[in-house]
Design a protein around this motif. Structure first.
Motif, PDB file in Angstrom:
ATOM      1  N   ARG A 128       0.835  -1.207   0.000  1.00  0.00           N
ATOM      2  CA  ARG A 128       0.000   0.000   0.000  1.00  0.00           C
ATOM      3  C   ARG A 128       0.865   1.250   0.000  1.00  0.00           C
ATOM      4  NH1 ARG A 128      -4.374  -2.145   3.775  1.00  0.00           N
ATOM      5  NH2 ARG A 128      -5.754  -3.152   2.278  1.00  0.00           N
ATOM      6  N   THR A 173       2.088   2.342  -3.345  1.00  0.00           N
ATOM      7  CA  THR A 173       1.181   3.079  -4.234  1.00  0.00           C
ATOM      8  C   THR A 173       1.253   4.575  -3.980  1.00  0.00           C
ATOM      9  OG1 THR A 173      -0.663   2.859  -2.697  1.00  0.00           O
ATOM     10  CG2 THR A 173      -0.435   1.159  -4.381  1.00  0.00           C
ATOM     11  N   ALA A 174       1.812   4.974  -2.854  1.00  0.00           N
ATOM     12  CA  ALA A 174       1.893   6.407  -2.557  1.00  0.00           C
ATOM     13  C   ALA A 174       3.151   7.053  -3.132  1.00  0.00           C
ATOM     14  CB  ALA A 174       1.854   6.631  -1.045  1.00  0.00           C
ATOM     15  N   PRO A 219       5.400   8.754  -5.657  1.00  0.00           N
ATOM     16  CA  PRO A 219       5.167   9.430  -6.931  1.00  0.00           C
ATOM     17  C   PRO A 219       6.022   8.828  -8.056  1.00  0.00           C
ATOM     18  CG  PRO A 219       5.562  11.025  -5.182  1.00  0.00           C
ATOM     19  CD  PRO A 219       5.883   9.683  -4.622  1.00  0.00           C
ATOM     20  N   VAL A 273       9.429  10.282  -8.722  1.00  0.00           N
ATOM     21  CA  VAL A 273      10.472   9.887  -7.777  1.00  0.00           C
ATOM     22  C   VAL A 273      11.163   8.593  -8.249  1.00  0.00           C
ATOM     23  CG1 VAL A 273      10.898   9.054  -5.427  1.00  0.00           C
ATOM     24  CG2 VAL A 273       9.489  11.068  -5.793  1.00  0.00           C
ATOM     25  N   LEU A 329      -2.401  -6.026  -5.036  1.00  0.00           N
ATOM     26  CA  LEU A 329      -3.616  -5.727  -4.281  1.00  0.00           C
ATOM     27  C   LEU A 329      -4.830  -6.436  -4.880  1.00  0.00           C
ATOM     28  CD1 LEU A 329      -2.934  -1.979  -3.485  1.00  0.00           C
ATOM     29  CD2 LEU A 329      -2.944  -3.898  -1.899  1.00  0.00           C
ATOM     30  N   ARG A 377      -1.552   0.558 -16.923  1.00  0.00           N
ATOM     31  CA  ARG A 377      -0.732   1.538 -16.189  1.00  0.00           C
ATOM     32  C   ARG A 377       0.630   1.683 -16.828  1.00  0.00           C
ATOM     33  NH1 ARG A 377       0.395   2.997 -10.342  1.00  0.00           N
ATOM     34  NH2 ARG A 377       0.773   4.919 -11.472  1.00  0.00           N
ATOM     35  N   ILE A 412      14.061   4.006  -1.705  1.00  0.00           N
ATOM     36  CA  ILE A 412      13.839   4.996  -0.652  1.00  0.00           C
ATOM     37  C   ILE A 412      15.156   5.286   0.084  1.00  0.00           C
ATOM     38  CG2 ILE A 412      12.541   5.535   1.446  1.00  0.00           C
ATOM     39  CD1 ILE A 412      10.779   5.310  -0.987  1.00  0.00           C
ATOM     40  N   GLU A 469       1.095  14.549  -7.281  1.00  0.00           N
ATOM     41  CA  GLU A 469       2.231  13.828  -7.847  1.00  0.00           C
ATOM     42  C   GLU A 469       2.255  13.847  -9.372  1.00  0.00           C
ATOM     43  OE1 GLU A 469       2.977  10.077  -8.737  1.00  0.00           O
ATOM     44  OE2 GLU A 469       1.068   9.931  -9.750  1.00  0.00           O
ATOM     45  N   ALA A 522      12.543  15.713  -4.133  1.00  0.00           N
ATOM     46  CA  ALA A 522      11.964  14.367  -4.246  1.00  0.00           C
ATOM     47  C   ALA A 522      11.534  13.858  -2.875  1.00  0.00           C
ATOM     48  CB  ALA A 522      12.962  13.413  -4.892  1.00  0.00           C
ATOM     49  N   LEU A 579       8.340  15.790  -1.792  1.00  0.00           N
ATOM     50  CA  LEU A 579       7.141  15.318  -2.502  1.00  0.00           C
ATOM     51  C   LEU A 579       6.724  13.945  -1.968  1.00  0.00           C
ATOM     52  CD1 LEU A 579       5.097  15.864  -4.774  1.00  0.00           C
ATOM     53  CD2 LEU A 579       6.581  14.578  -6.296  1.00  0.00           C
ATOM     54  N   LEU A 580       7.711  13.099  -1.733  1.00  0.00           N
ATOM     55  CA  LEU A 580       7.426  11.763  -1.206  1.00  0.00           C
ATOM     56  C   LEU A 580       6.716  11.870   0.142  1.00  0.00           C
ATOM     57  CD1 LEU A 580       7.933   8.733  -1.753  1.00  0.00           C
ATOM     58  CD2 LEU A 580       9.992   8.927  -0.381  1.00  0.00           C
ATOM     59  N   CYS A 592       3.097  13.056  -0.309  1.00  0.00           N
ATOM     60  CA  CYS A 592       2.217  12.007  -0.824  1.00  0.00           C
ATOM     61  C   CYS A 592       1.928  10.958   0.236  1.00  0.00           C
ATOM     62  CB  CYS A 592       2.826  11.363  -2.060  1.00  0.00           C
ATOM     63  SG  CYS A 592       2.736  12.430  -3.497  1.00  0.00           S
ATOM     64  N   ILE A 593       2.952  10.582   0.996  1.00  0.00           N
ATOM     65  CA  ILE A 593       2.745   9.561   2.028  1.00  0.00           C
ATOM     66  C   ILE A 593       1.825  10.093   3.119  1.00  0.00           C
ATOM     67  CG2 ILE A 593       3.902   8.282   3.862  1.00  0.00           C
ATOM     68  CD1 ILE A 593       6.258   7.967   1.935  1.00  0.00           C
ATOM     69  N   PHE A 619      -1.671  10.046   1.894  1.00  0.00           N
ATOM     70  CA  PHE A 619      -2.073   8.657   1.842  1.00  0.00           C
ATOM     71  C   PHE A 619      -2.432   8.151   3.237  1.00  0.00           C
ATOM     72  CE2 PHE A 619      -1.323   4.175   1.009  1.00  0.00           C
ATOM     73  CZ  PHE A 619      -2.028   4.057  -0.176  1.00  0.00           C
ATOM     74  N   GLY A 644      -3.836   4.959  -9.726  1.00  0.00           N
ATOM     75  CA  GLY A 644      -2.503   4.785  -9.171  1.00  0.00           C
ATOM     76  C   GLY A 644      -2.393   5.104  -7.705  1.00  0.00           C
ATOM     77  N   GLN A 645      -3.451   4.989  -6.975  1.00  0.00           N
ATOM     78  CA  GLN A 645      -3.336   5.393  -5.585  1.00  0.00           C
ATOM     79  C   GLN A 645      -3.853   4.352  -4.607  1.00  0.00           C
ATOM     80  OE1 GLN A 645      -1.900   7.720  -4.052  1.00  0.00           O
ATOM     81  NE2 GLN A 645      -1.292   9.097  -5.650  1.00  0.00           N
ATOM     82  N   GLY A 646      -3.678   3.124  -4.916  1.00  0.00           N
ATOM     83  CA  GLY A 646      -3.936   2.133  -3.886  1.00  0.00           C
ATOM     84  C   GLY A 646      -5.393   1.786  -3.698  1.00  0.00           C
TER      85      GLY A 646
END
Lengths: 285, 281, 331
Positions: free
Chosen positions: A105, A108-109, A111, A114, A156, A206, C30, C215, C266, C269-270, C273-274, C277, C326-328
């Motif tokens: 999950r 999916t967040a 970007p 990135v 998912l 996608r 990451i 994003e 970066a 922005l991360l 977004c998190i 979320f 694209g967002q879960g």
């Protein structure tokens, strides 16, 4: 007219406007792309090379680029996603399954840009030094990054469809003395094929629709790629690059052909998924 | 003690400020005074070679008078000419002269404020530092594909190029490649900045950038024995040179005119020189 | 028998390997970002050479800092949502409460297609509309903050429609029928009972849509974002945005300082977004809690009555929608 009717009308209007935007995007692409779609350019458009110096505006290479990059990423991502989903839904202890699910999950967040950014500075040099051939900006590089991008989509949906397999089937297998792998192979996987296909098609959509990753790490050359270590340009990346051309030129008009192709391909995928679920008996699609 | 220290600091700062003002004030005032009391937006787009100078000029103008906004977009020379012609921006930059058809169609007025060269560049790790025109054409047409053939490492050459809206490409294609073919295996980048960044990251890359962009991260190639330095360009030894233009639709007016005047002012031309181009005044 | 054991072990090992590989790649990405960028995160990264307080309160311009891009992204997200929420919520209510038969089916198909259109195509559409209007309506219209926000609104519209629809449709039948049984009209039922009940689920969908707007790079790249514009002051002008800044720096950084600011951007922005979320998940978790704990016997009973398979179908539907954007997943 009563207030209730008025509001109902307003709501219908909102739905209509939203629905019409889908149609209007299509119509706009067709109308603006018309000069290059008619005028005898059509076959040349789909099968010709891209060479503005010689007045040839074919998008063959971009079609090939989009297809190879997205299918290759699917090739990487599918086993990865299937394995992870099996772990989450069947094999792993509760704690691990929950942690993996959270991780997916979380993914999916992240970007897209990135992924592309890290790709340029981390993955491209590795690919360049690892293989003798190529600059590191290649179909392979883009496909690897895209695989990570589309995996959560698949996982998912896979996990969800694994969990929808009726408990009674699983108990039956257990009663017959079957192991959890037996459950997986003989019950869970066969029962959840609509979910697996859905996940695959969505992930493909996608991958094909993504712009930034291929634009940033695939090198964007216009030749037909000979190997996966070659640089390549996708339809989406092509739109991003040529957008700065003269709006009235044929070069620009070719973008609408790219847009139309992408539109049609993703629409077909939607129709496939909907019909799949209609046949599999899932209401509400 | 602390009191004294503070006093000293204050004195020092005052001195510094006064000193700075007395040095900077006369030139600042001359070049920037036309912007006093003005308000509004100047939209700039097009040539990417221009961006460092434009950015610095914008920064100084906007610091002098915060009521003025200057937005700067790239896109390439073709974009600049097209967008200013269509009235999408106030100033369209180009790294080539506008074509006669373009000038006639849009009633363009050109303002040339710097002279620039287009240099062939490679990664600093590359041992090859000089090429003949013929070798360059062979590399770009895809005939020569390995650095070994040119005395370098046994590694495939990564050719970088720009798209058709680039003025840098137009000049390079005409003057360095003699309008020869560019291989379809070439990687594409969208600006001079991107070209420099790309070549500086790939040890086997070759590309071409505006001379103003050259720094220690890329090595300029001597072409037929001539190194693309500002002196060589000025003297006419290095042939792949061009002007940097800012175009307006019709005679420039209002803030756009003031910006162009500023670029041609002593301070503007100092920025031009500082960013690695040749001033015209 | 031994063969079977071996086969089973192989499957188990492969499955673990896949998971480890995936977790490893994410950790690498990451980790690399944090390793290279964490040191650049400071006030100067955001405010450049300008004093932070002066930038915020006096409107002093920020050069070489991320503030204009961050504010630009904020303006973009808010503006896009202002357009998308009323339209999307209204259309979602229609789909859940009024739409039926063929028409609903067609709408549903169109929304699915709209959700599947690649964002760069939406961007191309927005750009073309802007140029078209420039030629035919007013010289003043060109790609700008307004056009970018409108295009983004189209991108998240189907997403908001679906979350609204699903939120309403998953309200248990007993709640749905209580007010009408007491003599309330359909409209009263929707506005006083159904919408308040669905609000949390809708909110969590809207927050995810915000993340999507924040994003997205492909749409704004074509519709008005520029590399240098300063703080946004007019919706009819170009603007800066974080994701575009990251893309721009990755391709054309001029020195190591600029590159470092790219890493910083970066990471920022991360984090944004998190956080969005996480917020969406928090809202949803609270919503589920209210539903089960605080809402009285009737609801608890109705939850039990609600058939499990039905709920799952709905969850799959949301999956489809959210994955596309694209967002879960929501449910």
């Amino acid at each position: 007219m009563t207030r209730a009717r008025l509001i109902e009308r307003a709501l219908l209007l909102a739905a209509t406007v939203s629905g019409l935007s889908t149609v209007s995007i299509f119509v706009f692409m067709v109308i603006l792309g018309l000069p290059i779609l008619t005028a005898g350019h059509f076959s040349e458009l789909l099968t010709g090379p891209w060479s503005p110096d010689h007045g040839v505006y074919g998008i063959r290479s971009m079609i090939v680029g989009s297809l190879t990059i997205s299918f290759l990423s699917l090739l990487f991502a599918f086993p990865l996603s299937l394995g992870t989903s099996v772990l989450i839904a069947v094999l792993a202890p509760r704690g691990v399954a929950l942690a993996m699910k959270r991780l997916v999950r979380f993914m999916t967040a992240i970007p897209t840009v990135v992924y592309g950014f890290v790709g340029i500075f981390l993955l491209v040099p590795i690919i360049r030094e690892l293989f003798v051939h190529g600059s590191g900006m290649s179909i392979l590089t883009a496909a690897l990054l895209l695989a990570i991008l589309i995996s959560p989509t698949m996982i998912l949906i896979f996990v969800d469809s694994f969990e929808r397999v009726p408990r009674s089937y699983l108990t039956a297998v257990a009663a017959l003395g079957g192991s959890r792998i037996d459950k997986l192979i003989h019950v869970i996987l066969p029962c959840s094929w609509p979910g697996i296909v859905t996940g695959l098609v969505l992930a493909l959509g996608r991958a094909m629709g993504d712009t930034m990753i291929s634009l940033m790490v695939a090198g964007n050359s216009v030749g037909l790629p000979q190997s996966i270590l070659d640089s390549s340009r996708t339809l989406t990346g092509h739109i991003g690059l040529i957008i700065s051309a003269d709006f009235d030129s044929l070069e620009f008009k070719a973008l609408f052909a790219c847009g139309l192709l992408l539109y049609l391909m993703t629409s077909i995928m939607v129709v496939i998924i909907r019909s799949l679920h209609f046949r599999a008996g899932v209401r509400g699609w | 003690m602390i009191q004294k220290l503070r006093q000293n600091t204050i004195t020092a700062i005052t001195l510094l400020v006064v000193g700075l003002l007395s040095v900077a004030a006369p030139t600042m005032a001359d070049s920037l005074t036309p912007f006093q009391g003005e308000t509004g937006t100047i939209k700039v787009s097009g040539g990417t070679a221009h961006i460092p100078v434009m950015k610095e000029a914008a920064k100084r103008i906007m610091t002098f008078n915060p009521e003025i906004r200057i937005t700067i977009a790239g896109g390439g020379s073709g974009v600049g000419i097209k967008q200013v012609g269509e009235g999408l921006v106030d100033i369209g930059n180009s790294g080539r002269k506008a074509k006669d058809t373009e000038i006639a169609k849009y009633n363009l007025k050109m303002c040339k404020w710097a002279i620039d060269g287009v240099a062939v560049v490679v990664n600093p790790r590359n041992q090859v530092t000089s090429l003949t025109s013929a070798q360059l054409r062979d590399i770009y047409s895809g005939k020569v594909r390995n650095w070994q053939a040119l005395g370098g490492a046994d590694k495939p050459i990564t050719v970088f190029t720009r798209d058709n809206s680039s003025g840098t490409r137009a000049v390079f294609w005409k003057k360095a490649l003699a309008k020869g073919d560019i291989t379809d295996r070439a990687h594409f980048v969208v600006s001079n900045g991107a070209m420099k960044a790309a070549v500086s990251q790939d040890p086997y890359a070759i590309g071409y950038v505006s001379v103003g962009y050259i720094d220690s991260s890329v090595t300029p190639m001597a072409l037929d024995g001539v190194v693309p330095t500002l002196d060589n360009i000025k003297a006419g030894h290095y042939k792949i040179a061009r002007g940097l233009y800012s175009n307006t639709r019709g005679e420039p007016s209002g803030l756009a005119k003031k910006l162009l005047d500023y670029l041609l002012s002593p301070e503007g031309q100092a920025i031009v020189a500082d960013k690695g181009f040749i001033p015209v005044q | 028998m031994v063969m079977k054991r071996v086969k089973e072990s192989i499957i188990v090992v492969l499955s673990w390997l896949c998971s480890l590989l995936l977790a490893g790649s994410v950790a690498t990405i990451i980790g690399y970002l944090l390793f290279k960028g964490l040191a650049t995160i400071n006030l100067a990264l955001i405010f450049g050479d300008t004093a932070p307080l002066e930038a915020i309160f006096l409107g002093r311009q920020v050069f070489n800092g991320l503030l204009p891009a961050m504010v630009g992204t904020l303006a973009l997200v808010l503006l896009a949502l202002i357009f998308a929420i009323p339209l999307g919520v209204a259309a979602g209510i229609y789909m859940a409460e009024y739409g039926k038969g063929r028409l609903k089916g067609w709408f549903s198909l169109f929304f699915d297609i709209l959700a599947s259109i690649p964002s760069i195509v939406v961007g191309l559409f927005g750009f073309s509309v802007a140029v078209f209007l420039h030629h035919n309506l007013s010289e003043r219209i060109y790609p700008c903050l307004l056009i970018a926000a409108l295009s983004l609104a189209f991108l998240v519209l189907p997403y908001i429609i679906r979350t609204t629809q699903v939120a309403l449709e998953s309200i248990p039948v007993t709640i749905r029928q209580t007010a009408p049984a007491l003599g309330a009209t359909k409209l009263q039922n929707i506005s006083h009972v159904l919408l308040p009940h669905a609000l949390s689920a809708m909110m969590s969908g809207i927050v995810l849509a915000m993340g999507r707007c924040a994003e997205d790079t492909a749409v704004i790249m074509l519709t008005g974002v520029v590399a240098s514009a300063g703080m946004p002051r007019s919706i009819f002008a170009g603007f800066e945005a974080l994701p575009f800044y990251i893309y721009y720096i990755s391709a054309q950084y001029s020195d190591s300082r600029e590159l470092a600011s790219g890493y910083g951007a970066a990471i920022i922005l991360l984090i944004i977004c998190i956080m969005l979320f996480g917020l969406a998940f928090y809202i949803k978790a609270r919503f589920e809690l209210t539903f089960t704990a605080r809402s009285g016997d009737k609801r608890r009973i109705s939850q039990r009555i609600m058939k499990a398979p039905d709920r799952r179908k709905k969850s799959l539907k949301v999956n489809f929608q959210t994955e596309q954007s694209g967002q879960g997943t929501l449910l």
